[in-house]
Design a protein around this motif. Structure first.
Motif, PDB file in Angstrom:
ATOM      1  N   HIS A 382       3.058 -47.812  40.291  1.00 45.74           N
ATOM      2  CA  HIS A 382       4.349 -48.504  40.255  1.00 45.74           C
ATOM      3  C   HIS A 382       4.933 -48.454  38.848  1.00 45.74           C
ATOM      4  O   HIS A 382       4.222 -48.691  37.857  1.00 45.74           O
ATOM      5  CB  HIS A 382       4.188 -49.972  40.665  1.00 45.74           C
ATOM      6  N   LEU A 383       6.220 -48.183  38.762  1.00 45.37           N
ATOM      7  CA  LEU A 383       6.930 -48.321  37.492  1.00 45.37           C
ATOM      8  C   LEU A 383       7.448 -49.752  37.405  1.00 45.37           C
ATOM      9  O   LEU A 383       8.256 -50.175  38.238  1.00 45.37           O
ATOM     10  CB  LEU A 383       8.087 -47.330  37.388  1.00 45.37           C
ATOM     11  N   ILE A 384       6.974 -50.496  36.407  1.00 41.59           N
ATOM     12  CA  ILE A 384       7.325 -51.918  36.297  1.00 41.59           C
ATOM     13  C   ILE A 384       7.839 -52.193  34.889  1.00 41.59           C
ATOM     14  O   ILE A 384       7.070 -52.147  33.917  1.00 41.59           O
ATOM     15  CB  ILE A 384       6.104 -52.816  36.591  1.00 41.59           C
ATOM     16  N   PRO A 385       9.127 -52.486  34.730  1.00 38.47           N
ATOM     17  CA  PRO A 385       9.624 -52.886  33.415  1.00 38.47           C
ATOM     18  C   PRO A 385       9.015 -54.228  33.012  1.00 38.47           C
ATOM     19  O   PRO A 385       8.845 -55.119  33.846  1.00 38.47           O
ATOM     20  CB  PRO A 385      11.136 -52.988  33.601  1.00 38.47           C
ATOM     21  N   VAL A 386       8.700 -54.356  31.734  1.00 39.11           N
ATOM     22  CA  VAL A 386       7.996 -55.535  31.231  1.00 39.11           C
ATOM     23  C   VAL A 386       8.815 -56.178  30.119  1.00 39.11           C
ATOM     24  O   VAL A 386       9.397 -55.488  29.282  1.00 39.11           O
ATOM     25  CB  VAL A 386       6.601 -55.139  30.678  1.00 39.11           C
ATOM     26  N   ASP A 387       8.860 -57.504  30.123  1.00 35.45           N
ATOM     27  CA  ASP A 387       9.381 -58.270  28.996  1.00 35.45           C
ATOM     28  C   ASP A 387       8.217 -58.950  28.290  1.00 35.45           C
ATOM     29  O   ASP A 387       7.385 -59.603  28.936  1.00 35.45           O
ATOM     30  CB  ASP A 387      10.357 -59.358  29.451  1.00 35.45           C
ATOM     31  N   PHE A 388       8.157 -58.795  26.964  1.00 37.59           N
ATOM     32  CA  PHE A 388       7.200 -59.527  26.142  1.00 37.59           C
ATOM     33  C   PHE A 388       7.964 -60.597  25.370  1.00 37.59           C
ATOM     34  O   PHE A 388       9.035 -60.327  24.812  1.00 37.59           O
ATOM     35  CB  PHE A 388       6.504 -58.595  25.151  1.00 37.59           C
ATOM     36  N   ILE A 389       7.410 -61.802  25.316  1.00 35.53           N
ATOM     37  CA  ILE A 389       8.017 -62.908  24.571  1.00 35.53           C
ATOM     38  C   ILE A 389       6.973 -63.479  23.624  1.00 35.53           C
ATOM     39  O   ILE A 389       5.840 -63.763  24.048  1.00 35.53           O
ATOM     40  CB  ILE A 389       8.527 -64.016  25.513  1.00 35.53           C
TER      41      ILE A 389
END
Length: 507
Positions: A382-389
């Motif tokens: 799966h291609l999954i965009p990720v946000d890091f905070i």
């Protein structure tokens, strides 16, 4: 979908795809896609670095998405939002959460300030002991009436809590019993948060909480109750003294209600000054979102990235990982904000959508998640965009090595997702070219938390406008409740599986 919007999507679909490594051959990439969002004016400190350089956005895509925003009428809809127009067409009401922060229709802002002052008087009275010793508050709500307060209390009260707050949302009695076990009934108040003051889970829990107080020697359980509602008459009829009813406007929706009297437990826990700073941080983002056009508008730019991956790359999920224990509940908060707002299958005009709407939002806390789900992110199909905070300033007083390791892990994961790693051993090969964005705060104080939440509210709204849907209704939430009420009423017209389950449970 109007013809102008469809024409832009046609152009977007025709854009060439380049890998992230190829995109980084542009020496101006960081300048194009990395910006600082600052909050000043009422709050004299704080900023957040927003870095989309590890996404597949480029100058051409940003330009086309600006065309899409124009074709979708983004500027006009944004103006309606802040003017207090009835932008929630299906329920014929405005969406005025920004007015609670001081940005919006003047009359609505004045009303919000008056209601905040009323809440402040009660909060101050509790803190000075005017209502007797109050050491614990059990806050009872569900959905937006619980997720926002739980997030803010958990994030802000770790150093010092003026009052110990327990947020209970689940109708499962185990949750309420856990709160009872942690509280002394002699020094406990109950806050009941319900927009209609009729939500069955909330009101059932509230009745049990009053019984617990009475069973444990409190002579006037009702005198310990504060109501947070848009239906004050129902609260008074239920038995709450009107001096302890804290109203909020009907135009403030549940998942956008933290800024209203639903934020009462936050102010009780950490004090009014911190609650006011949270409002001010959110207001600074409101002004940025209202006054900034095109891709320079950072919540809108975030929506451009969201739309790229959902619409053009077929991504069905988006992951959010907070590399800060204080934001452990943030992915849960975003799940409701984004999926309840934009999980729709019809347009704002009631027509079937012809494109995907909201992806599934999920996530966790770093570094725990690295040893669980990151295997799929790096090597799954799966291609999954990720946000890091993350926060530059630590939330602890331990050896700085703790926070250094935390941040290096955060940044390393984004780098690894992008770069991958070639290997002759297929099991040790990483394709890379997997996108991520990073939001790096100076510190996680009250103003920053307010700014971070408001940023994602506006990101959600911007996504809705680009998709042509209404983010302010949630009729899908009601269907299961309606069937539950039919079961409670003795209805027996259900499918064979449901009938069998009811029989097996003795219902």
């Amino acid at each position: 979908m109007n013809d102008a919007v469809a024409a832009v999507w046609t152009k977007l679909e025709a854009t060439p795809r380049r890998t992230l490594t190829q995109l980084f051959s542009d020496g101006d990439r960081l300048k194009l896609l990395s910006d600082r969002l600052e909050w000043g004016e009422e709050v004299d400190r704080g900023e957040m670095l927003c870095d989309w350089s590890k996404t597949h956005l480029d100058a051409e895509l940003l330009g086309l998405f600006e065309e899409l925003a124009a074709a979708a009428g983004f500027d006009a809809k944004r103006e309606e939002l802040f003017a207090g127009a009835k932008i929630n067409k299906t329920e014929d009401r405005a969406a005025e959460h920004t007015a609670q922060r001081g940005v919006g229709d003047e009359a609505s802002v004045e009303e919000a300030q008056a209601l905040h002052q009323r809440m402040k008087m009660l909060v101050d009275a509790i803190h000075v002991g005017a209502l007797g010793p109050v050491k614990h508050l059990i806050h009872i709500g569900i959905g937006g009436s619980a997720l926002g307060p739980a997030l803010a209390v958990d994030a802000l009260s770790r150093d010092l809590a003026l009052v110990d707050v327990h947020v209970v949302s689940n109708i499962d009695g185990v949750a309420l019993e856990a709160a009872f076990a942690a509280c002394d009934p002699a020094t406990t108040m109950i806050a009941i948060a319900s927009k209609t003051f009729s939500t069955i889970e909330t009101m059932t829990n509230a009745q049990s909480a009053l019984k617990w107080l009475g069973d444990n020697g409190v002579s006037d359980p009702g005198g310990r109750v504060v109501a947070l509602t848009a239906n004050p008459d129902a609260a008074v009829e239920w038995g709450v003294d009107e001096t302890r009813v804290l109203p909020f406007p009907e135009t403030v929706g549940g998942r956008y209600s933290l800024w209203s009297s639903i934020g009462f437990p936050v102010a009780v826990s950490v004090g009014w000054d911190d609650f006011a700073e949270m409002l001010a941080g959110a207001a600074a983002v409101d002004r940025h979102f209202r006054d900034t056009d095109g891709a320079a508008n950072l919540p809108l730019r975030a929506a451009f990235a969201d739309q790229y991956y959902t619409q053009l790359r077929g991504c069905q999920t988006r992951a959010v990982f907070a590399y800060d224990e204080r934001l452990g509940l943030f992915p849960d908060y975003l799940q409701q904000l984004e999926m309840e707002s934009n999980g729709k299958s019809v347009t704002a005009e009631g027509e079937p959508v012809i494109r995907p709407t909201a992806p599934i939002t999920w996530g966790g806390v770093g570094t725990d998640a690295q040893h669980a789900v990151f295997q799929l992110l790096h090597q799954g199909t799966h291609l999954i965009p990720v946000d890091f905070i993350a926060s530059i300033a630590p939330g602890d007083d331990l050896d700085p090595e703790h926070h250094r390791i935390l941040l290096t892990n955060c940044f390393a994961q984004g780098a690894a997702l992008m770069a991958g790693q070639a290997s002759d051993d297929p099991a040790r090969s990483f394709a890379g070219d997997r996108p991520s964005a990073t939001f790096l705060c100076d510190d996680l104080d009250a103003a920053t938390l307010g700014a971070l939440i408001a940023f994602h509210e506006h990101r959600t709204f911007a996504n809705a406008v680009l998709m042509g849907i209404n983010p302010f209704d949630q009729f899908g939430v009601e269907l299961g409740k309606a069937i539950a009420k039919k079961i409670e009423a003795g209805g027996n017209e259900f499918d064979a599986s449901t009938e069998a389950l009811l029989a097996a449970a003795g219902l």
